[in-house]
Write an enzyme that holds these catalytic residues in place. Structure first.
Site, short mmCIF file in Angstrom:
data_model
loop_
_atom_site.label_atom_id
_atom_site.label_comp_id
_atom_site.label_asym_id
_atom_site.label_seq_id
_atom_site.Cartn_x
_atom_site.Cartn_y
_atom_site.Cartn_z
N CYS A 132 2.98 1.23 -6.54
CA CYS A 132 2.14 2.44 -6.51
C CYS A 132 1.95 2.91 -5.08
O CYS A 132 2.03 4.11 -4.79
CB CYS A 132 0.76 2.16 -7.11
SG CYS A 132 0.81 1.52 -8.79
N CYS A 152 -1.43 -2.59 -6.63
CA CYS A 152 -0.07 -2.37 -7.11
C CYS A 152 0.83 -1.89 -5.96
O CYS A 152 0.69 -0.77 -5.47
CB CYS A 152 -0.11 -1.35 -8.26
SG CYS A 152 1.48 -0.61 -8.65
#
Lengths: 69, 179
Positions: free
Chosen positions: B29, B26
């Protein structure tokens, strides 16, 4: 927000006034120098109404928005 | 992680907790990770940050009712206080930590309803005026900007772009300082 110095009614009046002035200027209801003047000056109340902050109020220490510190 | 579930650990934990649901693949993230780590350091002793890898702990993700990552859920006394989904700016994450600490959700998110209505009305009026007077590119542009400011805080695309912009500005700022 801390910078806001205009009450809700004040902001609505400014936005409406700004739109009316821009309408008069940009739709050629008022022509010539006055028309050009309205085309530009209409943005002032509109902008101050949308932001909620009037520099002139700040200079003159006026607040219509009473609740903010 | 121990054998206890996340909910059981949260219920008995003495401090506020922010559960950070992430995944190695991700990108948002990874971008948010340094900010979260710095804030975790600043709030050390008051708030604990628990990372949940969505790939390794799908059961916990399901129990948390997480539908997308990154998601950060703030708990106080075992109860969820608030959550942030998607890429978030540093200011948003600061607010999340403050909310976890106080246990009270912010009074309102984004701009006030009256502000939103005023901007939508003014933007629409400007666009209509722009269309009827020429059309005027200036009025259409200003109207478009005003309309956008009315919904920008609810726009997920803009939120993602804003995080990238802030990171880019910060990088430029630090690079100019080094020079």
């Amino acid at each position: 927000m801390k910078y806001v110095n205009e009450a809700g009614w004040d902001r609505i009046v400014r936005v409406v006034l700004g739109i009316v002035l821009l309408y008069l200027g940009w739709t050629d209801v008022v022509t010539g120098d006055w028309g050009t003047f309205l085309k530009i000056i209409g943005f002032l109340p509109l902008l101050t109404g949308l932001v909620g902050f009037c520099p002139l109020y700040a200079v003159l220490k006026i607040r219509t928005h009473k609740t903010a510190a | 992680m121990t054998d206890l579930t996340l909910a059981e650990r949260l219920a008995t934990h003495p401090r506020s907790v922010i559960v950070n649901v992430w995944a190695p693949w991700c990108a948002p993230c990874r971008r948010m990770a340094p900010i979260v780590e710095r804030l975790a350091g600043e709030y050390d002793g008051h708030i604990d940050v628990w990372k949940v890898n969505a790939d390794e702990q799908p059961d916990e993700v399901r129990r948390l009712r997480v539908l997308g990552i990154p998601t950060m859920v703030a708990f106080r006394g075992g109860q969820e206080v608030t959550r942030k989904v998607g890429a978030r700016s540093e200011a948003d994450l600061c607010l999340l930590f403050e909310t976890a600490l106080s246990g009270q959700a912010p009074a309102h998110r984004g701009i006030a309803l009256s502000d939103r209505v005023l901007r939508l009305a003014a933007g629409t009026a400007l666009v209509l005026l722009g269309l009827t007077s020429g059309p005027s590119l200036l009025l259409l542009t200003v109207g478009g900007v005003v309309l956008f400011t009315a919904i920008a805080d609810r726009c997920p695309v803009w939120q993602a772009v804003r995080v990238r912009l802030e990171a880019w500005v910060k990088r430029r700022g630090s690079a100019s300082l080094e020079v």
